[in-house]
Design a protein around this motif. Structure first.
Motif, PDB file in Angstrom:
ATOM      1  N   GLY A 164      17.666   4.941  18.709  1.00  0.00           N
ATOM      2  CA  GLY A 164      18.571   3.860  18.359  1.00  0.00           C
ATOM      3  C   GLY A 164      17.972   2.774  17.498  1.00  0.00           C
ATOM      4  N   GLU A 165      16.660   2.762  17.358  1.00  0.00           N
ATOM      5  CA  GLU A 165      15.998   1.768  16.509  1.00  0.00           C
ATOM      6  C   GLU A 165      15.900   2.302  15.091  1.00  0.00           C
ATOM      7  N   GLN A 166      16.164   1.446  14.128  1.00  0.00           N
ATOM      8  CA  GLN A 166      16.069   1.823  12.728  1.00  0.00           C
ATOM      9  C   GLN A 166      15.132   0.872  11.985  1.00  0.00           C
ATOM     10  N   HIS A 167      14.418   1.437  11.051  1.00  0.00           N
ATOM     11  CA  HIS A 167      13.509   0.602  10.244  1.00  0.00           C
ATOM     12  C   HIS A 167      13.559   1.089   8.800  1.00  0.00           C
ATOM     13  N   GLU A 168      13.643   0.143   7.882  1.00  0.00           N
ATOM     14  CA  GLU A 168      13.647   0.470   6.449  1.00  0.00           C
ATOM     15  C   GLU A 168      12.521  -0.281   5.759  1.00  0.00           C
ATOM     16  N   LEU A 169      11.844   0.419   4.872  1.00  0.00           N
ATOM     17  CA  LEU A 169      10.715  -0.162   4.146  1.00  0.00           C
ATOM     18  C   LEU A 169      10.929   0.058   2.654  1.00  0.00           C
ATOM     19  N   GLN A 170      10.754  -0.975   1.877  1.00  0.00           N
ATOM     20  CA  GLN A 170      10.839  -0.863   0.426  1.00  0.00           C
ATOM     21  C   GLN A 170       9.418  -0.823  -0.142  1.00  0.00           C
ATOM     22  N   PRO A 171       8.976   0.334  -0.640  1.00  0.00           N
ATOM     23  CA  PRO A 171       7.608   0.422  -1.153  1.00  0.00           C
ATOM     24  C   PRO A 171       7.382  -0.546  -2.306  1.00  0.00           C
ATOM     25  N   ALA A 172       6.226  -1.198  -2.286  1.00  0.00           N
ATOM     26  CA  ALA A 172       5.892  -2.183  -3.318  1.00  0.00           C
ATOM     27  C   ALA A 172       4.487  -1.965  -3.832  1.00  0.00           C
ATOM     28  N   PHE A 194       6.417   6.754  -9.167  1.00  0.00           N
ATOM     29  CA  PHE A 194       6.583   7.947  -9.993  1.00  0.00           C
ATOM     30  C   PHE A 194       7.993   8.507  -9.837  1.00  0.00           C
ATOM     31  N   ASN A 195       8.388   9.324 -10.802  1.00  0.00           N
ATOM     32  CA  ASN A 195       9.589  10.123 -10.632  1.00  0.00           C
ATOM     33  C   ASN A 195       9.234  11.590 -10.412  1.00  0.00           C
ATOM     34  N   THR A 212      12.797   4.465  -4.169  1.00  0.00           N
ATOM     35  CA  THR A 212      13.721   4.709  -3.057  1.00  0.00           C
ATOM     36  C   THR A 212      13.130   4.164  -1.760  1.00  0.00           C
ATOM     37  N   ALA A 213      13.981   3.535  -0.958  1.00  0.00           N
ATOM     38  CA  ALA A 213      13.525   2.955   0.311  1.00  0.00           C
ATOM     39  C   ALA A 213      13.154   4.049   1.309  1.00  0.00           C
ATOM     40  N   TRP A 214      12.202   3.739   2.192  1.00  0.00           N
ATOM     41  CA  TRP A 214      11.814   4.637   3.270  1.00  0.00           C
ATOM     42  C   TRP A 214      12.624   4.267   4.509  1.00  0.00           C
ATOM     43  N   GLN A 215      13.162   5.249   5.189  1.00  0.00           N
ATOM     44  CA  GLN A 215      13.991   4.998   6.361  1.00  0.00           C
ATOM     45  C   GLN A 215      13.492   5.806   7.560  1.00  0.00           C
ATOM     46  N   PHE A 216      13.430   5.137   8.696  1.00  0.00           N
ATOM     47  CA  PHE A 216      12.976   5.755   9.940  1.00  0.00           C
ATOM     48  C   PHE A 216      13.955   5.371  11.055  1.00  0.00           C
ATOM     49  N   GLN A 217      14.100   6.260  12.031  1.00  0.00           N
ATOM     50  CA  GLN A 217      14.904   5.917  13.196  1.00  0.00           C
ATOM     51  C   GLN A 217      14.354   6.628  14.433  1.00  0.00           C
ATOM     52  N   LYS A 218      14.514   5.927  15.584  1.00  0.00           N
ATOM     53  CA  LYS A 218      13.981   6.464  16.832  1.00  0.00           C
ATOM     54  C   LYS A 218      14.682   5.770  17.995  1.00  0.00           C
ATOM     55  N   ARG A 255       0.832  -1.217   0.000  1.00  0.00           N
ATOM     56  CA  ARG A 255       0.000   0.000   0.000  1.00  0.00           C
ATOM     57  C   ARG A 255       0.862   1.261   0.000  1.00  0.00           C
ATOM     58  N   CYS A 256       2.179   1.114  -0.174  1.00  0.00           N
ATOM     59  CA  CYS A 256       3.106   2.248  -0.147  1.00  0.00           C
ATOM     60  C   CYS A 256       3.533   2.603  -1.571  1.00  0.00           C
ATOM     61  N   LEU A 257       3.315   3.831  -1.959  1.00  0.00           N
ATOM     62  CA  LEU A 257       3.633   4.302  -3.297  1.00  0.00           C
ATOM     63  C   LEU A 257       5.074   4.787  -3.352  1.00  0.00           C
ATOM     64  N   GLY A 258       5.766   4.481  -4.437  1.00  0.00           N
ATOM     65  CA  GLY A 258       7.194   4.762  -4.514  1.00  0.00           C
ATOM     66  C   GLY A 258       7.542   5.990  -5.335  1.00  0.00           C
ATOM     67  N   LEU A 259       8.698   6.564  -4.999  1.00  0.00           N
ATOM     68  CA  LEU A 259       9.278   7.675  -5.748  1.00  0.00           C
ATOM     69  C   LEU A 259      10.664   7.237  -6.197  1.00  0.00           C
ATOM     70  N   PHE A 260      10.930   7.299  -7.501  1.00  0.00           N
ATOM     71  CA  PHE A 260      12.240   6.868  -7.992  1.00  0.00           C
ATOM     72  C   PHE A 260      12.953   8.026  -8.679  1.00  0.00           C
ATOM     73  N   ARG A 261      14.255   7.900  -8.754  1.00  0.00           N
ATOM     74  CA  ARG A 261      15.078   8.942  -9.363  1.00  0.00           C
ATOM     75  C   ARG A 261      15.053   8.816 -10.876  1.00  0.00           C
ATOM     76  N   GLN A 262      15.578   9.850 -11.548  1.00  0.00           N
ATOM     77  CA  GLN A 262      15.511   9.886 -13.011  1.00  0.00           C
ATOM     78  C   GLN A 262      16.219   8.708 -13.661  1.00  0.00           C
ATOM     79  N   SER A 263      17.292   8.225 -13.043  1.00  0.00           N
ATOM     80  CA  SER A 263      18.125   7.207 -13.681  1.00  0.00           C
ATOM     81  C   SER A 263      17.695   5.781 -13.374  1.00  0.00           C
ATOM     82  N   SER A 264      16.582   5.594 -12.660  1.00  0.00           N
ATOM     83  CA  SER A 264      16.178   4.248 -12.266  1.00  0.00           C
ATOM     84  C   SER A 264      14.669   4.173 -12.124  1.00  0.00           C
ATOM     85  N   PHE A 265      14.139   2.956 -12.288  1.00  0.00           N
ATOM     86  CA  PHE A 265      12.713   2.726 -12.059  1.00  0.00           C
ATOM     87  C   PHE A 265      12.471   2.054 -10.710  1.00  0.00           C
ATOM     88  N   THR A 266      13.518   1.934  -9.893  1.00  0.00           N
ATOM     89  CA  THR A 266      13.387   1.320  -8.576  1.00  0.00           C
ATOM     90  C   THR A 266      13.066   2.390  -7.538  1.00  0.00           C
TER      91      THR A 266
END
Length: 313
Positions: free
Chosen positions: A209-217, A222-223, A201-207, A188-199
């Motif tokens: 000392g805890e870190q969490h990364e999510l790859q939107p699928a 969109f770019n 960008t991962a979402w990153q959170f920290q709190k 349910r997470c929509l992605g934003l990619f850079r001009q040179s790629s269709f992949t």
């Protein structure tokens, strides 16, 4: 011969390293630029520029004359600006260049108010993700992101933006309010990619000392920040975007920030002006107006490190 005008044309040719680009930036014919420089050389009795079909460089006399011209023109512009400031009127045309998303979402909505404060001023805003040289294009001020890579530009930190996850109230009501980034469904997470790629960008959170990364699928990627936000407003999913682009929508209740107590990475926006030019009152006034209009709590300190390299990206 108008010597002051001839000096302006000559310095622009040197700054642009091209007769053609100088003509474009001054909005005059190529032949006029060529004739002006030739008349100036004839008047002085020296060759100022050594040129062939590929290169353009200053002669020794031209280098000395260019330094004097630059300083003289700066003094003339400053004198004119001081007189104008005494009248309390800001006039002329303000030429601004900005990344498309920042210009559309941040600068453009503010222009009506700024112009109402200065009714004798005209503003031209160029939205582009492929910036031209400020000097070559005759731009008064530009917005750059993250770093300024030209030693001929003066940078001033404007806004420290941070990524935030957000969505619409309607989608939250449908799916429920997540309490932790790990509770987000990547589908349910929509992605934003850079001009040179269709992949996306991962979402990153920290709190704490805890870190969490999510790859939107999600099904939509969109770019374009604008397209990403439009999809979110249509209840298509969660998005991860710089706060500067959605602050107004959050304040209006159209979007809801999901994890305000989690930290994310940020990007710094700078105002940049040509170092070789006197900064006119209209430019200074707009920079001050823009800074006052943005969230001062997220503005970086004035001593933020500005990366200076050779060549502008």
């Amino acid at each position: 011969m108008d010597k002051l005008w001839a000096m302006q044309v000559f310095t622009r040719v040197v700054e642009c390293q091209s007769f053609n680009r100088a003509a474009e930036s001054l909005d005059i014919a190529n032949a006029t630029v060529t004739a002006s420089v030739r008349n100036l050389e004839s008047y002085l009795g020296v060759s100022l520029l050594s040129r062939n079909t590929r290169t353009l460089r200053l002669t020794d006399a031209g280098a000395r004359y260019f330094r004097h011209c630059t300083e003289l023109l700066r003094q003339v512009e400053q004198a004119e600006s001081e007189i104008t400031e005494q009248t309390g009127s800001i006039q002329g045309q303000l030429r601004i260049e900005s990344p498309a998303a920042f210009g559309k979402d941040v600068i453009a909505p503010l222009l009506a108010e700024f112009c109402s404060q200065h009714p004798e001023l005209q503003v031209a805003l160029r939205l582009t993700d492929h910036p031209e040289g400020l000097i070559e294009s005759g731009t008064d001020m530009a917005i750059c992101i993250d770093s300024v890579s030209d030693a001929d530009l003066v940078a001033r930190p404007l806004y420290q933006a941070h990524y935030i996850a957000c969505t619409t109230p309607a989608l939250l009501e449908q799916l429920g309010q997540p309490q932790h980034p790990a509770e987000l469904d990547p589908a349910r997470c929509l992605g934003l990619f850079r001009q040179s790629s269709f992949t996306a960008t991962a979402w990153q959170f920290q709190k704490a000392g805890e870190q969490h990364e999510l790859q939107p699928a999600g099904k939509l990627n969109f770019n374009s920040t604008d397209a990403l936000i439009d999809a979110a407003l249509a209840d298509q999913g969660f998005i991860y975007v710089l706060d500067v682009f959605v602050n107004r929508l959050i304040a209006q209740g159209k979007l809801v920030e999901l994890f305000p107590d989690w930290e994310t990475f940020g990007r710094t926006f700078f105002t940049v002006t040509p170092k070789s030019r006197f900064v006119a009152p209209r430019t200074r006034s707009f920079i001050e107006f823009l800074m006052a209009s943005l969230d001062t709590q997220r503005r970086p300190p004035v001593n933020v490190q500005v990366e200076l390299q050779h060549g502008r990206t």
